[in-house]
Scaffold this active site. Structure first.
Site, mmCIF file in Angstrom:
data_model
loop_
_atom_site.group_PDB
_atom_site.id
_atom_site.type_symbol
_atom_site.label_atom_id
_atom_site.label_comp_id
_atom_site.label_asym_id
_atom_site.label_seq_id
_atom_site.Cartn_x
_atom_site.Cartn_y
_atom_site.Cartn_z
ATOM 1 N N GLU A 159 7.844 0.405 2.526
ATOM 2 C CA GLU A 159 7.047 0.121 3.719
ATOM 3 C C GLU A 159 7.564 0.912 4.912
ATOM 4 O O GLU A 159 6.798 1.272 5.814
ATOM 5 C CB GLU A 159 7.061 -1.378 4.027
ATOM 6 C CG GLU A 159 6.004 -1.800 5.047
ATOM 7 C CD GLU A 159 5.833 -3.300 5.129
ATOM 8 O OE1 GLU A 159 5.058 -3.856 4.325
ATOM 9 O OE2 GLU A 159 6.479 -3.934 5.987
ATOM 10 N N LYS A 191 5.669 -14.307 12.943
ATOM 11 C CA LYS A 191 5.872 -13.926 14.339
ATOM 12 C C LYS A 191 4.643 -14.260 15.182
ATOM 13 O O LYS A 191 4.740 -14.828 16.260
ATOM 14 C CB LYS A 191 6.189 -12.437 14.427
ATOM 15 C CG LYS A 191 6.538 -11.961 15.839
ATOM 16 C CD LYS A 191 6.723 -10.460 15.894
ATOM 17 C CE LYS A 191 7.872 -9.986 15.056
ATOM 18 N NZ LYS A 191 8.124 -8.541 15.190
ATOM 19 N N HIS A 231 16.683 -4.197 -22.041
ATOM 20 C CA HIS A 231 15.852 -4.615 -23.161
ATOM 21 C C HIS A 231 14.369 -4.490 -22.840
ATOM 22 O O HIS A 231 13.537 -5.061 -23.551
ATOM 23 C CB HIS A 231 16.208 -6.054 -23.560
ATOM 24 C CG HIS A 231 17.612 -6.191 -24.049
ATOM 25 N ND1 HIS A 231 17.974 -6.008 -25.368
ATOM 26 C CD2 HIS A 231 18.772 -6.449 -23.377
ATOM 27 C CE1 HIS A 231 19.276 -6.176 -25.498
ATOM 28 N NE2 HIS A 231 19.788 -6.438 -24.308
ATOM 29 N N GLU A 289 -2.103 -15.346 4.925
ATOM 30 C CA GLU A 289 -1.481 -16.057 3.814
ATOM 31 C C GLU A 289 -0.631 -17.224 4.307
ATOM 32 O O GLU A 289 -0.685 -18.337 3.763
ATOM 33 C CB GLU A 289 -0.615 -15.094 2.988
ATOM 34 C CG GLU A 289 -1.373 -13.958 2.339
ATOM 35 C CD GLU A 289 -1.476 -12.714 3.218
ATOM 36 O OE1 GLU A 289 -1.789 -11.641 2.674
ATOM 37 O OE2 GLU A 289 -1.240 -12.825 4.446
ATOM 38 N N GLY A 347 9.667 -6.977 10.676
ATOM 39 C CA GLY A 347 9.638 -7.992 9.627
ATOM 40 C C GLY A 347 10.630 -7.758 8.519
ATOM 41 O O GLY A 347 11.341 -8.671 8.086
ATOM 42 N N ARG A 348 10.717 -6.525 8.015
ATOM 43 C CA ARG A 348 11.606 -6.256 6.883
ATOM 44 C C ARG A 348 13.068 -6.146 7.300
ATOM 45 O O ARG A 348 13.937 -5.964 6.449
ATOM 46 C CB ARG A 348 11.148 -4.996 6.154
ATOM 47 C CG ARG A 348 10.924 -3.793 7.040
ATOM 48 C CD ARG A 348 10.088 -2.740 6.301
ATOM 49 N NE ARG A 348 9.758 -1.581 7.122
ATOM 50 C CZ ARG A 348 8.712 -1.523 7.934
ATOM 51 N NH1 ARG A 348 7.912 -2.570 8.070
ATOM 52 N NH2 ARG A 348 8.450 -0.419 8.623
ATOM 53 N N LYS A 378 -5.316 -5.622 5.548
ATOM 54 C CA LYS A 378 -5.588 -6.919 6.168
ATOM 55 C C LYS A 378 -6.955 -6.920 6.849
ATOM 56 O O LYS A 378 -7.720 -7.882 6.768
ATOM 57 C CB LYS A 378 -4.500 -7.251 7.196
ATOM 58 C CG LYS A 378 -3.137 -7.557 6.613
ATOM 59 C CD LYS A 378 -2.158 -7.874 7.739
ATOM 60 C CE LYS A 378 -0.759 -8.150 7.221
ATOM 61 N NZ LYS A 378 0.188 -8.430 8.326
#
Length: 531
Positions: free
Chosen positions: A345, A198, A376, A204, A259-260, A496
Protein backbone atom coordinates in the site's frame (compact mmCIF):
# COMPACT_ATOMS: atom_id res chain seq x y z
CA UNK A 1 14.15 15.10 -9.07
CA UNK A 2 14.33 16.40 -12.65
CA UNK A 3 16.40 13.59 -14.15
CA UNK A 4 14.63 10.31 -14.70
CA UNK A 5 15.87 7.74 -12.20
CA UNK A 6 17.06 5.30 -14.87
CA UNK A 7 19.13 8.09 -16.46
CA UNK A 8 20.92 9.00 -13.23
CA UNK A 9 24.59 8.26 -12.72
CA UNK A 10 24.03 5.89 -9.80
CA UNK A 11 21.31 3.94 -11.58
CA UNK A 12 23.36 3.51 -14.75
CA UNK A 13 26.32 2.26 -12.72
CA UNK A 14 24.13 -0.34 -11.03
CA UNK A 15 22.71 -1.44 -14.37
CA UNK A 16 26.21 -2.03 -15.74
CA UNK A 17 27.24 -3.84 -12.58
CA UNK A 18 24.15 -6.09 -12.66
CA UNK A 19 24.98 -7.11 -16.23
CA UNK A 20 28.56 -7.91 -15.23
CA UNK A 21 27.68 -10.21 -12.31
CA UNK A 22 24.32 -11.62 -13.44
CA UNK A 23 25.76 -15.10 -14.03
CA UNK A 24 27.57 -15.38 -10.69
CA UNK A 25 26.05 -18.05 -8.48
CA UNK A 26 25.87 -17.79 -4.70
CA UNK A 27 28.02 -20.91 -4.61
CA UNK A 28 30.79 -18.98 -6.35
CA UNK A 29 30.34 -15.90 -4.18
CA UNK A 30 30.74 -17.94 -1.00
CA UNK A 31 33.67 -19.93 -2.41
CA UNK A 32 35.53 -16.75 -3.29
CA UNK A 33 35.07 -15.22 0.17
CA UNK A 34 35.23 -17.55 3.22
CA UNK A 35 34.44 -14.52 5.43
CA UNK A 36 31.28 -13.66 3.54
CA UNK A 37 28.99 -14.00 6.60
CA UNK A 38 31.18 -11.64 8.63
CA UNK A 39 31.36 -9.16 5.77
CA UNK A 40 27.66 -9.25 4.89
CA UNK A 41 25.78 -9.28 8.15
CA UNK A 42 24.90 -6.49 10.55
CA UNK A 43 23.92 -6.42 14.21
CA UNK A 44 22.13 -3.96 16.42
CA UNK A 45 22.27 -5.13 19.99
CA UNK A 46 21.09 -8.75 19.89
CA UNK A 47 19.25 -8.28 16.59
CA UNK A 48 21.08 -9.87 13.64
CA UNK A 49 20.49 -9.31 9.92
CA UNK A 50 22.41 -11.74 7.70
CA UNK A 51 22.30 -10.83 4.00
CA UNK A 52 25.26 -12.96 2.92
CA UNK A 53 22.85 -15.10 0.85
CA UNK A 54 21.86 -12.09 -1.24
CA UNK A 55 23.37 -11.99 -4.73
CA UNK A 56 25.58 -9.01 -3.97
CA UNK A 57 29.25 -8.17 -3.60
CA UNK A 58 31.01 -5.38 -1.77
CA UNK A 59 30.91 -3.41 -5.01
CA UNK A 60 27.15 -3.92 -5.27
CA UNK A 61 26.63 -2.51 -1.80
CA UNK A 62 28.81 0.52 -2.48
CA UNK A 63 26.93 1.27 -5.70
CA UNK A 64 23.62 0.91 -3.87
CA UNK A 65 24.78 3.31 -1.18
CA UNK A 66 25.72 5.74 -3.93
CA UNK A 67 22.11 5.48 -5.09
CA UNK A 68 20.92 6.25 -1.57
CA UNK A 69 23.18 9.30 -1.42
CA UNK A 70 21.99 10.48 -4.81
CA UNK A 71 18.37 10.10 -3.61
CA UNK A 72 19.11 12.22 -0.51
CA UNK A 73 17.88 9.68 2.02
CA UNK A 74 19.41 11.72 4.83
CA UNK A 75 17.64 14.87 3.71
CA UNK A 76 14.28 13.10 3.55
CA UNK A 77 14.86 11.70 7.05
CA UNK A 78 15.30 15.23 8.36
CA UNK A 79 12.18 16.44 6.56
CA UNK A 80 10.13 13.65 8.09
CA UNK A 81 11.50 14.33 11.58
CA UNK A 82 10.89 18.07 11.21
CA UNK A 83 7.22 17.49 10.44
CA UNK A 84 7.29 18.69 6.85
CA UNK A 85 4.30 17.61 4.75
CA UNK A 86 6.22 14.90 2.90
CA UNK A 87 2.85 13.27 2.16
CA UNK A 88 2.38 15.98 -0.44
CA UNK A 89 -0.80 14.69 -2.11
CA UNK A 90 -2.69 15.00 1.19
CA UNK A 91 -0.56 17.85 2.59
CA UNK A 92 0.24 15.89 5.72
CA UNK A 93 3.27 15.37 7.89
CA UNK A 94 4.46 11.81 8.61
CA UNK A 95 5.24 11.59 12.32
CA UNK A 96 4.48 8.06 13.48
CA UNK A 97 7.95 7.97 15.06
CA UNK A 98 6.76 10.70 17.45
CA UNK A 99 4.23 8.25 18.88
CA UNK A 100 7.03 6.12 20.37
CA UNK A 101 9.51 8.84 21.26
CA UNK A 102 9.10 8.36 25.03
CA UNK A 103 9.92 11.48 27.01
CA UNK A 104 10.49 13.37 23.76
CA UNK A 105 6.99 12.65 22.44
CA UNK A 106 4.64 15.63 21.94
CA UNK A 107 2.41 16.46 24.90
CA UNK A 108 -0.71 15.47 22.97
CA UNK A 109 0.76 11.99 22.43
CA UNK A 110 1.67 11.68 26.11
CA UNK A 111 -1.85 12.72 27.09
CA UNK A 112 -3.46 10.01 24.97
CA UNK A 113 -1.02 7.39 26.25
CA UNK A 114 -1.79 8.39 29.84
CA UNK A 115 -5.51 8.00 29.15
CA UNK A 116 -4.89 4.61 27.56
CA UNK A 117 -2.93 3.53 30.63
CA UNK A 118 -5.78 4.57 32.93
CA UNK A 119 -8.33 2.81 30.73
CA UNK A 120 -6.31 -0.42 30.77
CA UNK A 121 -6.01 -0.19 34.54
CA UNK A 122 -9.78 0.10 34.89
CA UNK A 123 -10.39 -2.95 32.71
CA UNK A 124 -7.63 -5.10 34.22
CA UNK A 125 -8.55 -4.40 37.85
CA UNK A 126 -12.28 -4.86 37.29
CA UNK A 127 -13.19 -1.26 38.09
CA UNK A 128 -14.89 -1.04 34.70
CA UNK A 129 -18.13 -2.99 34.73
CA UNK A 130 -20.74 -3.80 32.11
CA UNK A 131 -24.39 -2.80 32.28
CA UNK A 132 -25.21 -5.79 34.53
CA UNK A 133 -22.28 -5.18 36.87
CA UNK A 134 -20.09 -7.96 35.45
CA UNK A 135 -16.38 -7.59 34.76
CA UNK A 136 -15.19 -7.22 31.18
CA UNK A 137 -13.61 -10.47 30.07
CA UNK A 138 -13.66 -10.06 26.27
CA UNK A 139 -12.55 -7.19 24.04
CA UNK A 140 -13.63 -7.02 20.39
CA UNK A 141 -11.65 -4.63 18.18
CA UNK A 142 -13.69 -3.54 15.15
CA UNK A 143 -11.53 -2.01 12.41
CA UNK A 144 -10.02 -2.76 9.04
CA UNK A 145 -6.69 -2.26 7.28
CA UNK A 146 -4.20 -0.54 9.53
CA UNK A 147 -6.80 -0.42 12.31
CA UNK A 148 -6.86 -4.21 12.31
CA UNK A 149 -3.79 -5.83 10.72
CA UNK A 150 -1.11 -4.30 12.95
CA UNK A 151 -2.90 -4.73 16.30
CA UNK A 152 -4.15 -8.20 15.37
CA UNK A 153 -0.63 -9.28 14.42
CA UNK A 154 0.91 -7.84 17.59
CA UNK A 155 -1.65 -9.41 19.90
CA UNK A 156 -1.05 -12.86 18.39
CA UNK A 157 2.71 -12.35 18.37
CA UNK A 158 2.75 -11.49 22.06
CA UNK A 159 0.43 -14.24 23.22
CA UNK A 160 3.15 -15.25 25.69
CA UNK A 161 2.57 -11.93 27.47
CA UNK A 162 -1.24 -12.14 27.36
CA UNK A 163 -3.25 -10.84 30.32
CA UNK A 164 -4.69 -13.99 31.93
CA UNK A 165 -8.24 -12.74 32.50
CA UNK A 166 -8.92 -11.06 29.18
CA UNK A 167 -9.50 -12.34 25.65
CA UNK A 168 -9.04 -9.97 22.71
CA UNK A 169 -10.81 -10.63 19.40
CA UNK A 170 -10.66 -8.85 16.05
CA UNK A 171 -13.41 -8.29 13.49
CA UNK A 172 -12.65 -6.60 10.19
CA UNK A 173 -14.52 -8.20 7.30
CA UNK A 174 -17.78 -6.76 6.01
CA UNK A 175 -18.92 -10.35 5.48
CA UNK A 176 -21.35 -11.01 8.31
CA UNK A 177 -19.69 -14.35 8.99
CA UNK A 178 -16.76 -12.56 10.64
CA UNK A 179 -18.80 -10.68 13.23
CA UNK A 180 -21.51 -13.32 13.68
CA UNK A 181 -19.10 -16.14 14.51
CA UNK A 182 -17.25 -13.89 16.96
CA UNK A 183 -20.41 -12.73 18.76
CA UNK A 184 -21.72 -16.29 18.97
CA UNK A 185 -18.98 -17.09 21.48
CA UNK A 186 -19.44 -13.99 23.64
CA UNK A 187 -21.65 -12.69 26.43
CA UNK A 188 -22.91 -9.11 25.91
CA UNK A 189 -22.77 -8.47 29.66
CA UNK A 190 -18.98 -8.94 29.75
CA UNK A 191 -17.90 -7.75 26.28
CA UNK A 192 -16.36 -4.40 25.40
CA UNK A 193 -16.06 -3.17 21.81
CA UNK A 194 -13.36 -0.84 20.50
CA UNK A 195 -14.34 0.86 17.25
CA UNK A 196 -11.12 1.79 15.46
CA UNK A 197 -11.67 4.30 12.66
CA UNK A 198 -10.03 7.70 12.31
CA UNK A 199 -13.01 9.19 10.47
CA UNK A 200 -15.65 6.92 12.05
CA UNK A 201 -17.12 6.56 8.55
CA UNK A 202 -15.26 3.52 7.16
CA UNK A 203 -17.97 1.33 5.64
CA UNK A 204 -16.80 -2.04 6.94
CA UNK A 205 -16.06 -0.77 10.43
CA UNK A 206 -19.22 1.25 10.96
CA UNK A 207 -21.44 -1.51 9.56
CA UNK A 208 -19.92 -4.00 11.99
CA UNK A 209 -20.08 -1.51 14.86
CA UNK A 210 -23.77 -0.83 14.30
CA UNK A 211 -24.53 -4.54 14.23
CA UNK A 212 -22.55 -5.02 17.45
CA UNK A 213 -24.49 -2.14 19.02
CA UNK A 214 -27.79 -3.77 18.03
CA UNK A 215 -26.56 -7.09 19.51
CA UNK A 216 -25.72 -5.40 22.80
CA UNK A 217 -29.00 -3.49 23.05
CA UNK A 218 -31.01 -6.61 22.26
CA UNK A 219 -29.69 -7.92 25.57
CA UNK A 220 -29.44 -4.71 27.61
CA UNK A 221 -32.58 -2.96 26.33
CA UNK A 222 -31.11 0.33 27.51
CA UNK A 223 -29.30 2.90 25.32
CA UNK A 224 -27.12 3.85 28.28
CA UNK A 225 -25.41 0.48 28.03
CA UNK A 226 -23.59 1.60 24.88
CA UNK A 227 -21.32 3.89 26.89
CA UNK A 228 -20.42 0.98 29.17
CA UNK A 229 -19.57 -1.39 26.34
CA UNK A 230 -18.04 0.76 23.60
CA UNK A 231 -14.84 2.78 23.28
CA UNK A 232 -13.27 4.23 20.15
CA UNK A 233 -9.99 5.17 18.56
CA UNK A 234 -11.09 8.02 16.34
CA UNK A 235 -10.76 11.70 15.53
CA UNK A 236 -14.46 12.24 14.79
CA UNK A 237 -15.84 13.15 18.22
CA UNK A 238 -19.19 14.21 16.80
CA UNK A 239 -19.85 10.82 15.19
CA UNK A 240 -18.65 8.84 18.22
CA UNK A 241 -20.92 10.89 20.48
CA UNK A 242 -23.91 10.29 18.20
CA UNK A 243 -23.12 6.57 18.34
CA UNK A 244 -23.37 6.72 22.14
CA UNK A 245 -19.69 6.49 23.10
CA UNK A 246 -18.72 8.68 26.04
CA UNK A 247 -16.17 11.37 25.09
CA UNK A 248 -13.88 10.15 27.89
CA UNK A 249 -13.63 6.81 26.11
CA UNK A 250 -12.66 8.17 22.70
CA UNK A 251 -8.90 8.10 22.10
CA UNK A 252 -7.80 10.50 19.40
CA UNK A 253 -4.93 10.46 16.94
CA UNK A 254 -3.90 13.00 14.34
CA UNK A 255 -3.94 12.92 10.56
CA UNK A 256 -0.13 12.64 10.58
CA UNK A 257 -0.59 9.06 11.75
CA UNK A 258 -1.06 6.89 8.66
CA UNK A 259 -3.24 3.82 9.07
CA UNK A 260 -0.55 1.25 8.34
CA UNK A 261 1.80 3.04 10.77
CA UNK A 262 -0.80 3.48 13.50
CA UNK A 263 -0.45 0.56 15.91
CA UNK A 264 1.77 2.81 18.06
CA UNK A 265 -1.15 5.25 18.56
CA UNK A 266 -4.59 4.87 20.11
CA UNK A 267 -5.15 2.18 17.49
CA UNK A 268 -2.86 0.08 19.69
CA UNK A 269 -5.38 0.11 22.56
CA UNK A 270 -6.32 -3.58 22.05
CA UNK A 271 -2.61 -4.44 22.22
CA UNK A 272 -2.25 -2.60 25.53
CA UNK A 273 -5.35 -4.36 26.86
CA UNK A 274 -4.11 -7.75 25.70
CA UNK A 275 -0.57 -7.56 27.10
CA UNK A 276 -0.84 -4.82 29.73
CA UNK A 277 0.09 -1.19 29.38
CA UNK A 278 3.64 -1.64 30.69
CA UNK A 279 4.33 -4.17 27.96
CA UNK A 280 2.80 -1.79 25.42
CA UNK A 281 5.35 0.78 26.57
CA UNK A 282 8.10 -1.78 25.93
CA UNK A 283 6.72 -2.30 22.41
CA UNK A 284 7.00 1.47 21.83
CA UNK A 285 10.50 1.47 23.31
CA UNK A 286 11.66 -1.24 20.90
CA UNK A 287 10.43 0.76 17.94
CA UNK A 288 12.06 3.92 19.30
CA UNK A 289 15.33 2.02 19.65
CA UNK A 290 15.28 1.28 15.90
CA UNK A 291 14.22 4.88 15.16
CA UNK A 292 17.33 6.12 16.93
CA UNK A 293 19.50 3.58 15.11
CA UNK A 294 18.00 4.52 11.75
CA UNK A 295 18.31 8.28 12.19
CA UNK A 296 21.88 8.21 13.53
CA UNK A 297 23.69 5.26 11.91
CA UNK A 298 25.85 5.64 8.79
CA UNK A 299 24.78 3.84 5.62
CA UNK A 300 27.35 1.05 6.14
CA UNK A 301 25.72 -0.09 9.40
CA UNK A 302 22.14 1.10 8.93
CA UNK A 303 19.82 -1.93 9.05
CA UNK A 304 16.61 -0.48 7.53
CA UNK A 305 18.53 1.27 4.75
CA UNK A 306 20.41 -1.94 3.97
CA UNK A 307 17.15 -3.90 3.70
CA UNK A 308 15.76 -1.23 1.36
CA UNK A 309 18.84 -1.24 -0.86
CA UNK A 310 18.74 -5.03 -1.14
CA UNK A 311 15.04 -4.86 -2.06
CA UNK A 312 15.75 -2.28 -4.77
CA UNK A 313 18.60 -4.43 -6.12
CA UNK A 314 16.41 -7.55 -6.29
CA UNK A 315 13.42 -5.73 -7.77
CA UNK A 316 15.05 -3.40 -10.27
CA UNK A 317 18.30 -5.08 -11.26
CA UNK A 318 17.66 -8.81 -10.76
CA UNK A 319 13.98 -8.58 -11.79
CA UNK A 320 12.64 -10.42 -8.75
CA UNK A 321 9.06 -9.16 -8.64
CA UNK A 322 7.94 -11.39 -5.78
CA UNK A 323 9.13 -11.26 -2.17
CA UNK A 324 8.39 -13.93 0.43
CA UNK A 325 8.41 -13.35 4.19
CA UNK A 326 8.76 -16.54 6.22
CA UNK A 327 8.73 -16.18 10.00
CA UNK A 328 9.78 -19.43 11.65
CA UNK A 329 7.57 -18.57 14.58
CA UNK A 330 3.90 -19.45 14.79
CA UNK A 331 3.39 -16.37 16.93
CA UNK A 332 4.51 -14.23 13.97
CA UNK A 333 2.20 -15.98 11.50
CA UNK A 334 0.29 -12.75 10.83
CA UNK A 335 3.43 -10.69 10.17
CA UNK A 336 3.33 -11.26 6.37
CA UNK A 337 -0.26 -9.93 6.25
CA UNK A 338 0.76 -6.79 8.15
CA UNK A 339 3.78 -6.30 5.90
CA UNK A 340 1.65 -6.78 2.79
CA UNK A 341 -0.28 -3.64 3.64
CA UNK A 342 2.76 -1.78 4.94
CA UNK A 343 4.83 -2.37 1.80
CA UNK A 344 2.38 -2.77 -1.07
CA UNK A 345 0.00 0.00 0.00
CA UNK A 346 2.94 2.31 0.61
CA UNK A 347 5.01 1.72 -2.52
CA UNK A 348 2.68 0.04 -4.98
CA UNK A 349 2.52 3.27 -6.98
CA UNK A 350 2.78 4.24 -10.65
CA UNK A 351 3.17 8.01 -10.29
CA UNK A 352 6.29 9.62 -8.84
CA UNK A 353 6.47 12.74 -6.71
CA UNK A 354 6.32 14.93 -9.82
CA UNK A 355 3.19 13.17 -11.07
CA UNK A 356 5.04 11.33 -13.84
CA UNK A 357 4.47 7.66 -14.63
CA UNK A 358 7.35 5.72 -13.14
CA UNK A 359 9.67 4.00 -15.60
CA UNK A 360 10.83 1.26 -13.22
CA UNK A 361 9.27 -1.57 -11.24
CA UNK A 362 8.28 -0.47 -7.77
CA UNK A 363 7.13 -2.65 -4.90
CA UNK A 364 7.22 -6.42 -5.50
CA UNK A 365 4.29 -8.65 -4.61
CA UNK A 366 4.80 -9.48 -0.94
CA UNK A 367 3.44 -12.70 0.50
CA UNK A 368 4.37 -15.41 2.97
CA UNK A 369 3.42 -17.79 5.74
CA UNK A 370 4.87 -19.19 8.90
CA UNK A 371 7.49 -21.90 8.69
CA UNK A 372 7.43 -24.82 8.65
CA UNK A 373 3.92 -24.77 7.16
CA UNK A 374 5.08 -23.05 3.98
CA UNK A 375 7.55 -25.82 3.27
CA UNK A 376 4.61 -28.17 2.75
CA UNK A 377 2.73 -25.88 0.37
CA UNK A 378 4.61 -23.38 -1.81
CA UNK A 379 8.31 -23.97 -1.20
CA UNK A 380 8.37 -26.47 -4.06
CA UNK A 381 7.88 -23.56 -6.46
CA UNK A 382 10.72 -21.62 -4.85
CA UNK A 383 13.11 -24.52 -5.28
CA UNK A 384 12.21 -25.68 -8.79
CA UNK A 385 9.55 -23.37 -10.23
CA UNK A 386 11.97 -21.25 -12.23
CA UNK A 387 10.88 -17.82 -10.95
CA UNK A 388 13.33 -15.61 -9.06
CA UNK A 389 11.87 -14.92 -5.62
CA UNK A 390 13.66 -12.97 -2.90
CA UNK A 391 12.93 -14.00 0.67
CA UNK A 392 13.19 -12.93 4.29
CA UNK A 393 13.58 -15.66 6.90
CA UNK A 394 12.85 -14.62 10.49
CA UNK A 395 13.82 -16.77 13.46
CA UNK A 396 13.95 -16.54 17.26
CA UNK A 397 16.97 -17.44 19.34
CA UNK A 398 14.67 -18.65 22.11
CA UNK A 399 11.13 -19.94 21.75
CA UNK A 400 8.30 -18.00 23.34
CA UNK A 401 6.58 -21.32 24.09
CA UNK A 402 9.39 -23.69 24.99
CA UNK A 403 8.09 -27.22 24.49
CA UNK A 404 10.93 -29.80 24.59
CA UNK A 405 12.18 -30.90 21.19
CA UNK A 406 10.34 -28.30 19.11
CA UNK A 407 12.51 -25.23 18.73
CA UNK A 408 15.76 -26.84 17.58
CA UNK A 409 13.90 -28.65 14.79
CA UNK A 410 12.18 -25.41 13.78
CA UNK A 411 15.51 -23.56 13.58
CA UNK A 412 17.09 -26.41 11.64
CA UNK A 413 14.34 -26.15 9.02
CA UNK A 414 14.71 -22.38 8.79
CA UNK A 415 18.46 -22.57 8.17
CA UNK A 416 18.10 -25.55 5.85
CA UNK A 417 15.57 -23.84 3.60
CA UNK A 418 17.58 -20.65 3.19
CA UNK A 419 20.68 -22.73 2.48
CA UNK A 420 18.89 -24.99 -0.03
CA UNK A 421 17.42 -21.98 -1.83
CA UNK A 422 20.85 -20.38 -2.05
CA UNK A 423 23.00 -23.32 -3.06
CA UNK A 424 20.60 -25.86 -4.55
CA UNK A 425 21.84 -29.30 -5.57
CA UNK A 426 23.68 -30.10 -8.78
CA UNK A 427 23.22 -33.28 -10.79
CA UNK A 428 26.71 -34.38 -9.73
CA UNK A 429 25.81 -33.97 -6.06
CA UNK A 430 22.56 -35.85 -6.56
CA UNK A 431 24.39 -38.69 -8.35
CA UNK A 432 26.97 -38.92 -5.57
CA UNK A 433 24.11 -39.24 -3.11
CA UNK A 434 22.95 -42.35 -4.96
CA UNK A 435 20.16 -40.86 -7.04
CA UNK A 436 19.58 -42.91 -10.26
CA UNK A 437 20.33 -41.07 -13.52
CA UNK A 438 16.68 -41.27 -14.58
CA UNK A 439 15.70 -39.20 -11.55
CA UNK A 440 18.49 -36.62 -11.73
CA UNK A 441 16.35 -33.97 -13.51
CA UNK A 442 13.82 -34.23 -10.68
CA UNK A 443 16.38 -34.22 -7.87
CA UNK A 444 18.44 -31.25 -9.08
CA UNK A 445 17.83 -27.76 -7.74
CA UNK A 446 19.31 -24.64 -9.35
CA UNK A 447 19.52 -22.59 -6.15
CA UNK A 448 20.73 -18.98 -6.40
CA UNK A 449 17.55 -17.70 -4.78
CA UNK A 450 18.47 -14.64 -2.68
CA UNK A 451 17.42 -14.35 0.95
CA UNK A 452 18.03 -12.41 4.14
CA UNK A 453 17.81 -13.99 7.59
CA UNK A 454 16.73 -11.88 10.56
CA UNK A 455 17.24 -13.32 14.03
CA UNK A 456 15.62 -11.90 17.15
CA UNK A 457 17.03 -13.12 20.46
CA UNK A 458 13.48 -13.82 21.67
CA UNK A 459 9.97 -12.58 20.96
CA UNK A 460 9.19 -9.86 23.49
CA UNK A 461 7.27 -6.59 23.22
CA UNK A 462 10.61 -4.79 22.83
CA UNK A 463 11.96 -7.05 20.07
CA UNK A 464 8.63 -7.03 18.22
CA UNK A 465 8.72 -3.24 18.28
CA UNK A 466 12.21 -3.38 16.81
CA UNK A 467 11.15 -5.75 14.03
CA UNK A 468 8.12 -3.73 12.94
CA UNK A 469 10.05 -0.44 12.96
CA UNK A 470 12.82 -2.08 10.94
CA UNK A 471 10.35 -2.78 8.14
CA UNK A 472 8.65 0.62 8.45
CA UNK A 473 11.90 2.45 7.82
CA UNK A 474 12.75 0.07 4.99
CA UNK A 475 9.49 1.18 3.32
CA UNK A 476 10.35 4.84 3.83
CA UNK A 477 13.79 4.39 2.25
CA UNK A 478 12.36 2.55 -0.76
CA UNK A 479 9.88 5.35 -1.30
CA UNK A 480 12.74 7.83 -1.40
CA UNK A 481 14.84 5.63 -3.69
CA UNK A 482 11.92 5.21 -6.11
CA UNK A 483 10.85 8.88 -5.78
CA UNK A 484 7.38 7.94 -4.50
CA UNK A 485 5.01 9.26 -1.88
CA UNK A 486 4.80 6.22 0.40
CA UNK A 487 2.09 7.69 2.60
CA UNK A 488 -1.04 8.03 0.46
CA UNK A 489 -3.24 5.25 -0.94
CA UNK A 490 -5.47 6.65 -3.66
CA UNK A 491 -5.93 3.24 -5.27
CA UNK A 492 -7.72 2.08 -2.13
CA UNK A 493 -9.93 5.17 -2.19
CA UNK A 494 -11.05 4.52 -5.78
CA UNK A 495 -12.41 1.11 -4.89
CA UNK A 496 -14.31 2.57 -1.92
CA UNK A 497 -15.93 5.21 -4.13
CA UNK A 498 -17.05 2.62 -6.69
CA UNK A 499 -18.45 0.35 -3.97
CA UNK A 500 -20.48 3.26 -2.63
CA UNK A 501 -22.10 3.71 -6.04
CA UNK A 502 -22.73 0.01 -6.59
CA UNK A 503 -24.35 -0.81 -3.25
CA UNK A 504 -27.68 0.89 -4.11
CA UNK A 505 -27.74 -0.95 -7.46
CA UNK A 506 -27.32 -4.31 -5.72
CA UNK A 507 -30.12 -3.43 -3.29
CA UNK A 508 -32.38 -2.46 -6.18
CA UNK A 509 -32.52 1.15 -5.01
CA UNK A 510 -30.77 2.60 -8.08
CA UNK A 511 -30.54 1.82 -11.78
CA UNK A 512 -27.54 -0.09 -13.10
CA UNK A 513 -28.05 0.98 -16.72
CA UNK A 514 -25.06 3.32 -16.76
CA UNK A 515 -22.66 0.58 -15.66
CA UNK A 516 -20.49 -1.57 -17.91
CA UNK A 517 -22.13 -4.71 -19.23
CA UNK A 518 -20.10 -7.07 -17.04
CA UNK A 519 -20.92 -5.31 -13.77
CA UNK A 520 -24.53 -4.86 -14.87
CA UNK A 521 -24.83 -8.55 -15.73
CA UNK A 522 -23.27 -9.64 -12.44
CA UNK A 523 -25.64 -7.43 -10.45
CA UNK A 524 -28.62 -8.82 -12.35
CA UNK A 525 -27.44 -12.37 -11.61
CA UNK A 526 -26.83 -11.68 -7.92
CA UNK A 527 -30.17 -10.01 -7.33
CA UNK A 528 -32.01 -13.25 -8.00
CA UNK A 529 -30.55 -14.63 -4.75
CA UNK A 530 -31.58 -11.65 -2.62
CA UNK A 531 -34.79 -11.41 -0.61
Amino acid sequence: MDTRLIDSTAWRALTRHAEAIKDRHLRDLFASNPQRFDDLSLSHGSLLVDFSKQRVTGTTLQLLRNLAEQSDIEGWMKRMQAGEAINHTENRAVLHTALRAGNDAPDEVKDVLARMAAFCEQIHTGQWRGYSGERITNIVNIGIGGSDLGPRMAVQALAGSQHPDLNVHFVSNLDGADLATTLSRLNPRSTLFIVASKTFTTLETITNARTARHWLLAAANDERAVAQHFAAASSNLTATCEFGIAPANVFEFRDWVGGRFSLWSAIGLPIALAIGYRNFERLLAGAHDIDTHFFTSPAESNLPLTLALLAAWNTNFLNAHSHGVFPYSHSLALLPAHLQQLEMESNGKRADRQGRTVDIATNPILWGAAGTNGQHSFFQLLHQGGALVASDFIALGQSDFALPGHHSGLLANCLAQSSALAFGQTEAEARSAGIPDALLPYRSFPGNQPSTTIILPELTPFSLGQLIALYEHKVFCLGVLWNLNSFDQWGVELGKQLAGRLAPCIKGEASSEALDSSTRGLIHHLRQFRN
